[in-house]
Design a protein around this motif. Structure first.
Motif, mmCIF file in Angstrom:
data_model
loop_
_atom_site.group_PDB
_atom_site.id
_atom_site.type_symbol
_atom_site.label_atom_id
_atom_site.label_comp_id
_atom_site.label_asym_id
_atom_site.label_seq_id
_atom_site.Cartn_x
_atom_site.Cartn_y
_atom_site.Cartn_z
ATOM 1 N N LEU B 10 0.841 -1.202 0.000
ATOM 2 C CA LEU B 10 0.000 0.000 0.000
ATOM 3 C C LEU B 10 0.874 1.249 0.000
ATOM 4 O O LEU B 10 0.617 2.219 -0.698
ATOM 5 N N HIS B 11 1.930 1.195 0.793
ATOM 6 C CA HIS B 11 2.843 2.317 0.892
ATOM 7 C C HIS B 11 3.500 2.634 -0.448
ATOM 8 O O HIS B 11 3.656 3.784 -0.823
ATOM 9 N N ALA B 12 3.888 1.558 -1.125
ATOM 10 C CA ALA B 12 4.638 1.734 -2.379
ATOM 11 C C ALA B 12 3.730 1.890 -3.579
ATOM 12 O O ALA B 12 4.199 2.003 -4.712
ATOM 13 N N LEU B 13 2.420 1.883 -3.325
ATOM 14 C CA LEU B 13 1.472 1.855 -4.431
ATOM 15 C C LEU B 13 1.670 2.955 -5.485
ATOM 16 O O LEU B 13 1.663 2.660 -6.687
ATOM 17 N N PRO B 14 1.857 4.206 -5.090
ATOM 18 C CA PRO B 14 2.063 5.255 -6.117
ATOM 19 C C PRO B 14 3.268 4.958 -7.009
ATOM 20 O O PRO B 14 3.202 5.106 -8.232
ATOM 21 N N PHE B 15 4.335 4.496 -6.381
ATOM 22 C CA PHE B 15 5.545 4.172 -7.126
ATOM 23 C C PHE B 15 5.299 3.013 -8.090
ATOM 24 O O PHE B 15 5.679 3.051 -9.256
ATOM 25 N N LEU B 16 4.589 1.980 -7.573
ATOM 26 C CA LEU B 16 4.286 0.812 -8.401
ATOM 27 C C LEU B 16 3.342 1.182 -9.542
ATOM 28 O O LEU B 16 3.490 0.712 -10.665
ATOM 29 N N ALA B 17 2.370 2.042 -9.239
ATOM 30 C CA ALA B 17 1.398 2.454 -10.254
ATOM 31 C C ALA B 17 2.105 3.174 -11.395
ATOM 32 O O ALA B 17 1.754 3.020 -12.566
ATOM 33 N N LYS B 18 3.110 3.960 -11.040
ATOM 34 C CA LYS B 18 3.865 4.659 -12.068
ATOM 35 C C LYS B 18 4.572 3.672 -12.989
ATOM 36 O O LYS B 18 4.591 3.820 -14.218
ATOM 37 N N GLY B 19 5.136 2.628 -12.367
ATOM 38 C CA GLY B 19 5.791 1.585 -13.159
ATOM 39 C C GLY B 19 4.801 0.878 -14.059
ATOM 40 O O GLY B 19 5.054 0.654 -15.252
ATOM 41 N N LEU B 20 3.614 0.580 -13.488
ATOM 42 C CA LEU B 20 2.583 -0.103 -14.264
ATOM 43 C C LEU B 20 2.133 0.777 -15.430
ATOM 44 O O LEU B 20 1.916 0.298 -16.546
ATOM 45 N N GLY B 21 2.047 2.087 -15.133
ATOM 46 C CA GLY B 21 1.673 3.035 -16.182
ATOM 47 C C GLY B 21 2.633 2.972 -17.347
ATOM 48 O O GLY B 21 2.215 2.928 -18.511
ATOM 49 N N LEU B 22 3.916 2.921 -17.036
ATOM 50 C CA LEU B 22 4.912 2.856 -18.107
ATOM 51 C C LEU B 22 4.748 1.555 -18.912
ATOM 52 O O LEU B 22 4.762 1.578 -20.144
ATOM 53 N N SER B 23 4.560 0.450 -18.191
ATOM 54 C CA SER B 23 4.393 -0.844 -18.878
ATOM 55 C C SER B 23 3.196 -0.811 -19.811
ATOM 56 O O SER B 23 3.272 -1.259 -20.956
ATOM 57 N N LEU B 24 2.075 -0.286 -19.311
ATOM 58 C CA LEU B 24 0.859 -0.256 -20.123
ATOM 59 C C LEU B 24 1.002 0.698 -21.305
ATOM 60 O O LEU B 24 0.595 0.380 -22.426
ATOM 61 N N ALA B 25 1.604 1.861 -21.043
ATOM 62 C CA ALA B 25 1.772 2.840 -22.118
ATOM 63 C C ALA B 25 2.681 2.270 -23.208
ATOM 64 O O ALA B 25 2.402 2.387 -24.405
ATOM 65 N N LEU B 26 3.749 1.638 -22.758
ATOM 66 C CA LEU B 26 4.689 1.032 -23.699
ATOM 67 C C LEU B 26 3.986 -0.042 -24.530
ATOM 68 O O LEU B 26 4.157 -0.122 -25.756
ATOM 69 N N THR B 27 3.171 -0.850 -23.850
ATOM 70 C CA THR B 27 2.420 -1.900 -24.552
ATOM 71 C C THR B 27 1.490 -1.283 -25.599
ATOM 72 O O THR B 27 1.432 -1.733 -26.745
ATOM 73 N N ALA B 28 0.763 -0.243 -25.188
ATOM 74 C CA ALA B 28 -0.208 0.378 -26.099
ATOM 75 C C ALA B 28 0.490 0.964 -27.322
ATOM 76 O O ALA B 28 0.087 0.710 -28.465
ATOM 77 N N VAL B 29 1.557 1.733 -27.082
ATOM 78 C CA VAL B 29 2.261 2.353 -28.207
ATOM 79 C C VAL B 29 2.859 1.294 -29.120
ATOM 80 O O VAL B 29 2.740 1.357 -30.357
ATOM 81 N N ALA B 30 3.479 0.282 -28.515
ATOM 82 C CA ALA B 30 4.124 -0.761 -29.332
ATOM 83 C C ALA B 30 3.086 -1.549 -30.111
ATOM 84 O O ALA B 30 3.329 -1.986 -31.233
ATOM 85 N N MET B 31 1.911 -1.725 -29.511
ATOM 86 C CA MET B 31 0.865 -2.472 -30.201
ATOM 87 C C MET B 31 0.326 -1.687 -31.394
ATOM 88 O O MET B 31 0.229 -2.204 -32.503
ATOM 89 N N ILE B 32 -0.015 -0.430 -31.144
ATOM 90 C CA ILE B 32 -0.591 0.389 -32.221
ATOM 91 C C ILE B 32 0.454 0.621 -33.310
ATOM 92 O O ILE B 32 0.206 0.402 -34.500
#
Ligand SMILES: Nc1ncnc2c1ncn2[C@@H]1O[C@H](COP(=O)(O)OP(=O)(O)OP(=O)(O)O)[C@@H](O)[C@H]1O
Ligand SMILES: [Mg+2]
Lengths: 242, 220
Positions: B10-32
């Protein structure tokens, strides 16, 4: 109308057409027959340039078909083609099937294309099927729609490649009836078929092919009464036997 | 290290969410980007133009012969050299992923286009359509339904592959999770959580792929 001179084609080492020549006049109906593998399908596909050829010249309505398939697209759009397996586009409705090339090739407006489609659908008795998908229709209905799709382009000639041989016997009649009517209206038609009843009723001449060669071209009555080649005689006796 | 301490996550959630954001964004851009590039490559490879088709084949086979991690390295060092100025890790990684995925997607698209039977091509050509019209109006719409599940599956693999960006010091979800795991010394919690997130996202993808393959309007 359509003149084919010295057409030769091979797939790799296999020669499929050898020095085939044929001239078809305006309003004429010509039936092509011959044993399986004799090159009939290939011959009609070469006629509108969807199969490239190694040698020969094809002239359609005074225009020489360019050897580059892309350059032939415009001329090709003026010759309708009907296939053994209908080849309606399965992802489109009947109406969309009939309008697709009208809109994208002839650049007709949607309204005009649909009006054309409706008039033709009525003529073949399928006015109620315009929003159906091909898979929801019987083979006979699909083939009549394929004919309508070709006619909607206002073709100067129609090519048929065994239009009834994939159909159940009870559906052959409805497709042949449409083709007979077309012939009577004066459409120029080249028809690959083994339906000898249709040939007798509609064709002016019969072309007999074997092993990639045009063995014989004869008046219909002549062909059935007395084919001049032995191979045609043999073929006829076999096909009329059943 | 005793017990399963959720508060670390829970404490690290913002940090982890940022990482997840990068993974998802990278996936979306690479897919399109990969799909667009893949489509162009596939269309060129299937065309009558021998030389461009050969180059396209070379491209695909080249990229499929090397591991993604190597491609990421290359672009990290190569792109700045080519452009003459630094572009940053993120942009070089984006380009690397798009180029790499383009090779894979082009194979899926090419197989899909080829799976449409020859009579459909012939019918379209016979009506006077050009090669590109035939692909766009007749072949691609039919191929898409067959390809959709494979594309989603490739997307899932791609999502997992985003963890490789740690090699150029970017923080994707996996990298973020291991950073937290090591700094907080909470390895079990973080790696269980990471596995859970991957599992949830990838399962969603698989379900979507199945829906796409079975939920067609008209089977053909
Ligand atoms: N795409 C192809 N590649 C290689 N060979 C082919 C191809 N298409 C046809 N052939 C061969 O060319 C020859 C003529 O085929 P074609 O389909 O024109 O014959 P056909 O007279 O229409 O036969 P059928 O009555 O069975 O339809 C056959 O030997 C066939 O195997
Ligand atoms: Mg045939």
């Amino acid at each position: 109308m359509i003149r084919i001179e010295g057409l030769s084609k091979s797939y790799g080492d296999l020669p499929v057409l050898r020095n085939c020549s044929l001239e078809v006049g305006r309003g004429e109906v010509v039936v092509i027959c011959g044993p399986s593998g004799s090159g009939k399908s290939t011959f009609v596909k070469c006629m509108n340039g969807i199969e490239p050829v190694q040698a020969g010249r094809i002239t359609i309505d005074g225009e020489v078909l360019p050897s580059k398939p892309a350059a032939a697209a415009r001329i090709r759009s003026r010759v309708g083609m009907v296939f053994q397996h209908f080849e309606l586009y399965p992802h489109l409705t009947v109406m969309e099937n009939i309008c697709l090339a009208q809109i994208h090739v002839l650049k007709r407006g949607r309204g005009e294309a649909e009006a054309k489609a409706r008039a033709l659908l009525r003529r073949v008795g399928l006015a109620d099927k315009e929003s159906a998908y091909p898979t929801q229709l019987s083979g006979g209905q699909q083939q009549r729609i394929a004919i309508v799709r070709a006619l909607a382009m206002d073709p100067i000639a129609m090519l048929f490649d065994e239009p009834t041989s994939a159909l159940d016997p009870e559906m052959i009649g409805e497709v042949l009836a449409v083709m007979l009517e077309l012939a009577r209206e004066g459409m120029t038609m080249i028809v690959v078929t083994h339906e000898m009843g249709f040939a007798k009723a509609a064709a002016g001449r019969i072309v007999f092919m074997d092993h990639g060669e045009i063995v014989e071209v004869a008046e219909t009555q002549h062909f059935f009464a007395q084919p001049s080649s032995e191979r045609a005689r043999l073929f006829l006796s076999r096909i009329l036997a059943h | 290290m005793s017990g399963f301490d959720i508060s670390v996550i829970l404490h690290a959630l913002p940090f982890l969410a940022k990482g997840l954001g990068l993974s998802l964004a990278l996936t979306a851009v690479a897919m399109i980007g990969g799909l667009a590039l893949g489509l162009v490559i596939a269309v060129i490879r299937l065309s009558r133009f021998r030389f461009p088709a050969m180059l396209a084949a070379l491209y695909v086979n080249g990229f499929r012969a090397v591991p993604l991690i190597l491609v990421i390295f290359w672009f990290y060092f190569l792109v700045p050299l080519l452009l003459g100025r630094p572009v940053g890790a993120l942009y070089s990684v984006l380009i690397a992923f798009v180029m790499f995925e383009g090779a894979y997607y082009s194979e899926i698209i090419r197989a899909g286009l080829k799976s449409v039977r020859p009579g459909q091509w012939q019918a379209a050509q016979a009506s006077g359509m050009t090669y590109l019209q035939t692909i766009r109006l007749v072949v691609l719409p039919q191929a898409l339904r067959k390809m959709a599940p494979l594309m989603v599956t490739q997307g899932v693999v791609l999502f997992q592959d985003t963890s490789l960006v740690y090699v150029v010091s970017l923080h994707d979800f996996m990298t973020s999770a291991s950073i937290v795991a090591n700094t907080q010394n909470r390895i079990v919690e973080l790696y269980v959580f990471a596995a859970f997130v991957y599992f949830a996202i990838c399962t969603t993808g698989s379900v979507l792929a199945q829906r796409l393959s079975s939920g067609r309007r008209h089977a053909y």
